[in-house]
Design a protein around this motif. Structure first.
Motif, PDB file in Angstrom:
ATOM      1  N   TYR A  55       0.855  -1.197   0.000  1.00  0.00           N
ATOM      2  CA  TYR A  55       0.000   0.000   0.000  1.00  0.00           C
ATOM      3  C   TYR A  55       0.890   1.246   0.000  1.00  0.00           C
ATOM      4  O   TYR A  55       0.679   2.171  -0.786  1.00  0.00           O
ATOM      5  N   HIS A  56       1.912   1.256   0.871  1.00  0.00           N
ATOM      6  CA  HIS A  56       2.847   2.391   0.917  1.00  0.00           C
ATOM      7  C   HIS A  56       3.609   2.536  -0.401  1.00  0.00           C
ATOM      8  O   HIS A  56       3.761   3.649  -0.915  1.00  0.00           O
ATOM      9  N   TYR A  57       4.084   1.424  -0.932  1.00  0.00           N
ATOM     10  CA  TYR A  57       4.860   1.449  -2.188  1.00  0.00           C
ATOM     11  C   TYR A  57       4.026   2.048  -3.314  1.00  0.00           C
ATOM     12  O   TYR A  57       4.470   2.944  -4.026  1.00  0.00           O
ATOM     13  N   ARG A  58       2.811   1.571  -3.446  1.00  0.00           N
ATOM     14  CA  ARG A  58       1.940   2.046  -4.530  1.00  0.00           C
ATOM     15  C   ARG A  58       1.652   3.535  -4.395  1.00  0.00           C
ATOM     16  O   ARG A  58       1.498   4.239  -5.381  1.00  0.00           O
ATOM     17  N   ARG A  59       1.608   4.047  -3.166  1.00  0.00           N
ATOM     18  CA  ARG A  59       1.340   5.463  -2.918  1.00  0.00           C
ATOM     19  C   ARG A  59       2.598   6.328  -3.005  1.00  0.00           C
ATOM     20  O   ARG A  59       2.523   7.546  -2.903  1.00  0.00           O
ATOM     21  N   THR A 108      12.028   1.835  -8.571  1.00  0.00           N
ATOM     22  CA  THR A 108      11.358   1.170  -9.685  1.00  0.00           C
ATOM     23  C   THR A 108       9.859   1.401  -9.541  1.00  0.00           C
ATOM     24  O   THR A 108       9.326   1.274  -8.433  1.00  0.00           O
ATOM     25  N   PRO A 109       9.171   1.745 -10.619  1.00  0.00           N
ATOM     26  CA  PRO A 109       7.716   1.964 -10.519  1.00  0.00           C
ATOM     27  C   PRO A 109       6.994   0.727  -9.983  1.00  0.00           C
ATOM     28  O   PRO A 109       7.396  -0.412 -10.238  1.00  0.00           O
ATOM     29  N   TYR A 110       5.926   0.975  -9.255  1.00  0.00           N
ATOM     30  CA  TYR A 110       5.127  -0.086  -8.646  1.00  0.00           C
ATOM     31  C   TYR A 110       4.530  -1.012  -9.706  1.00  0.00           C
ATOM     32  O   TYR A 110       4.042  -0.558 -10.732  1.00  0.00           O
ATOM     33  N   GLU A 111       4.578  -2.303  -9.433  1.00  0.00           N
ATOM     34  CA  GLU A 111       3.861  -3.328 -10.198  1.00  0.00           C
ATOM     35  C   GLU A 111       3.238  -4.276  -9.185  1.00  0.00           C
ATOM     36  O   GLU A 111       3.843  -4.565  -8.157  1.00  0.00           O
ATOM     37  N   CYS A 130     -13.056 -15.268  -7.260  1.00  0.00           N
ATOM     38  CA  CYS A 130     -12.843 -14.000  -7.977  1.00  0.00           C
ATOM     39  C   CYS A 130     -13.846 -13.877  -9.123  1.00  0.00           C
ATOM     40  O   CYS A 130     -14.498 -12.840  -9.275  1.00  0.00           O
ATOM     41  N   ARG A 131     -13.945 -14.920  -9.927  1.00  0.00           N
ATOM     42  CA  ARG A 131     -14.898 -14.890 -11.054  1.00  0.00           C
ATOM     43  C   ARG A 131     -16.320 -14.639 -10.566  1.00  0.00           C
ATOM     44  O   ARG A 131     -17.052 -13.862 -11.160  1.00  0.00           O
ATOM     45  N   SER A 132     -16.703 -15.284  -9.457  1.00  0.00           N
ATOM     46  CA  SER A 132     -18.065 -15.115  -8.940  1.00  0.00           C
ATOM     47  C   SER A 132     -18.309 -13.678  -8.468  1.00  0.00           C
ATOM     48  O   SER A 132     -19.450 -13.233  -8.430  1.00  0.00           O
ATOM     49  N   GLN A 133     -17.242 -12.964  -8.126  1.00  0.00           N
ATOM     50  CA  GLN A 133     -17.362 -11.570  -7.695  1.00  0.00           C
ATOM     51  C   GLN A 133     -17.080 -10.585  -8.839  1.00  0.00           C
ATOM     52  O   GLN A 133     -17.012  -9.379  -8.623  1.00  0.00           O
ATOM     53  N   GLY A 134     -16.887 -11.110 -10.044  1.00  0.00           N
ATOM     54  CA  GLY A 134     -16.611 -10.252 -11.195  1.00  0.00           C
ATOM     55  C   GLY A 134     -15.208  -9.675 -11.194  1.00  0.00           C
ATOM     56  O   GLY A 134     -14.958  -8.642 -11.803  1.00  0.00           O
ATOM     57  N   LEU A 135     -14.302 -10.363 -10.518  1.00  0.00           N
ATOM     58  CA  LEU A 135     -12.915  -9.907 -10.429  1.00  0.00           C
ATOM     59  C   LEU A 135     -12.025 -10.779 -11.293  1.00  0.00           C
ATOM     60  O   LEU A 135     -12.372 -11.904 -11.622  1.00  0.00           O
ATOM     61  N   THR A 136     -10.853 -10.250 -11.607  1.00  0.00           N
ATOM     62  CA  THR A 136      -9.859 -11.000 -12.356  1.00  0.00           C
ATOM     63  C   THR A 136      -8.706 -11.333 -11.431  1.00  0.00           C
ATOM     64  O   THR A 136      -8.036 -10.432 -10.911  1.00  0.00           O
ATOM     65  N   TRP A 137      -8.493 -12.621 -11.212  1.00  0.00           N
ATOM     66  CA  TRP A 137      -7.391 -13.085 -10.374  1.00  0.00           C
ATOM     67  C   TRP A 137      -6.075 -12.681 -11.014  1.00  0.00           C
ATOM     68  O   TRP A 137      -5.836 -12.944 -12.188  1.00  0.00           O
ATOM     69  N   GLY A 138      -5.235 -11.981 -10.275  1.00  0.00           N
ATOM     70  CA  GLY A 138      -3.924 -11.603 -10.780  1.00  0.00           C
ATOM     71  C   GLY A 138      -3.901 -10.321 -11.585  1.00  0.00           C
ATOM     72  O   GLY A 138      -2.908 -10.040 -12.261  1.00  0.00           O
ATOM     73  N   CYS A 139      -4.966  -9.533 -11.498  1.00  0.00           N
ATOM     74  CA  CYS A 139      -5.003  -8.267 -12.237  1.00  0.00           C
ATOM     75  C   CYS A 139      -3.943  -7.308 -11.694  1.00  0.00           C
ATOM     76  O   CYS A 139      -3.441  -7.480 -10.585  1.00  0.00           O
ATOM     77  N   GLN A 140      -3.618  -6.309 -12.484  1.00  0.00           N
ATOM     78  CA  GLN A 140      -2.727  -5.247 -12.030  1.00  0.00           C
ATOM     79  C   GLN A 140      -3.547  -4.153 -11.349  1.00  0.00           C
ATOM     80  O   GLN A 140      -4.729  -3.982 -11.651  1.00  0.00           O
ATOM     81  N   SER A 141      -2.944  -3.428 -10.429  1.00  0.00           N
ATOM     82  CA  SER A 141      -3.612  -2.300  -9.787  1.00  0.00           C
ATOM     83  C   SER A 141      -3.933  -1.234 -10.808  1.00  0.00           C
ATOM     84  O   SER A 141      -3.122  -0.949 -11.697  1.00  0.00           O
TER      85      SER A 141
END
Length: 174
Positions: A55-59, A108-111, A130-141
């Motif tokens: 969370y800190h890294y991404r911010r 290095t930029p966040y990944e 994830c699929r049942s919640q409409g999410l993609t497993w392993g997606c990028q932020s």
């Protein structure tokens, strides 16, 4: 298949499906508090710190990210067996954390990382959920999702502030 706590599954869904590291922290912190002993070096605390560090890294809070991921790595190093029982590949997780600490220090930029899950059944459960919640497993932020990236600043902290004040009073009265 192992029987994993539901909160851990939810942590993994938030971590890999929404990339909501703040929610990861909330989910596991509540679980940790409800399941004594409340050891500060619990495997749960190590996993919470991974989410907080990312969370800190991404911010862009690189010092906070390095400090928190280093603490997570230290805790999990001493909790290898427990980490493994949670379906994680400990050597790969340790390498991931070391790599991310180096990435942050090199600006290095966040990944978005994938936690190295060694249990195929756990991965399957998470992918299906994830699929049942409409999410993609392993997606990028989504780095343009400001409410997600700065989630801590959009929440009601009244309970946190009250608890800190209560603990301060207790310490002063001792």
């Amino acid at each position: 298949m192992r029987n994993y706590p539901n909160e851990y599954i939810q942590y993994l869904l938030e971590f890999h499906g929404r990339r909501d590291y703040f929610e990861c922290h909330e989910i596991l912190e509540e679980y940790w508090k409800e399941h004594p002993p409340l050891e500060r070096d619990s495997v749960w605390v190590g996993l919470i710190q991974i989410a907080v560090g990312l969370y800190h890294y991404r911010r862009g809070n690189h010092p906070g990210a390095v400090r928190t991921l280093s603490k997570a790595r230290h805790i999990l190093m001493h909790r290898r067996e427990e980490t493994t029982t949670l379906g994680l590949d400990f050597p790969a997780l340790d390498d991931l954390l070391a790599n991310y600490i180096q990435r942050i220090q090199a600006n290095t930029p966040y990944e978005s990382p994938m936690l190295p899950l060694a249990d195929p059944a756990l991965v399957s459960i998470c992918e299906v959920e994830c699929r049942s919640q409409g999410l993609t497993w392993g997606c990028q932020s989504d780095l343009a999702d400001t409410p997600l990236i700065h989630r801590h600043s959009h929440r009601d902290r009244t309970d946190v502030i009250e608890e800190r004040f209560k603990q301060l009073k207790i310490r002063r009265n001792k």
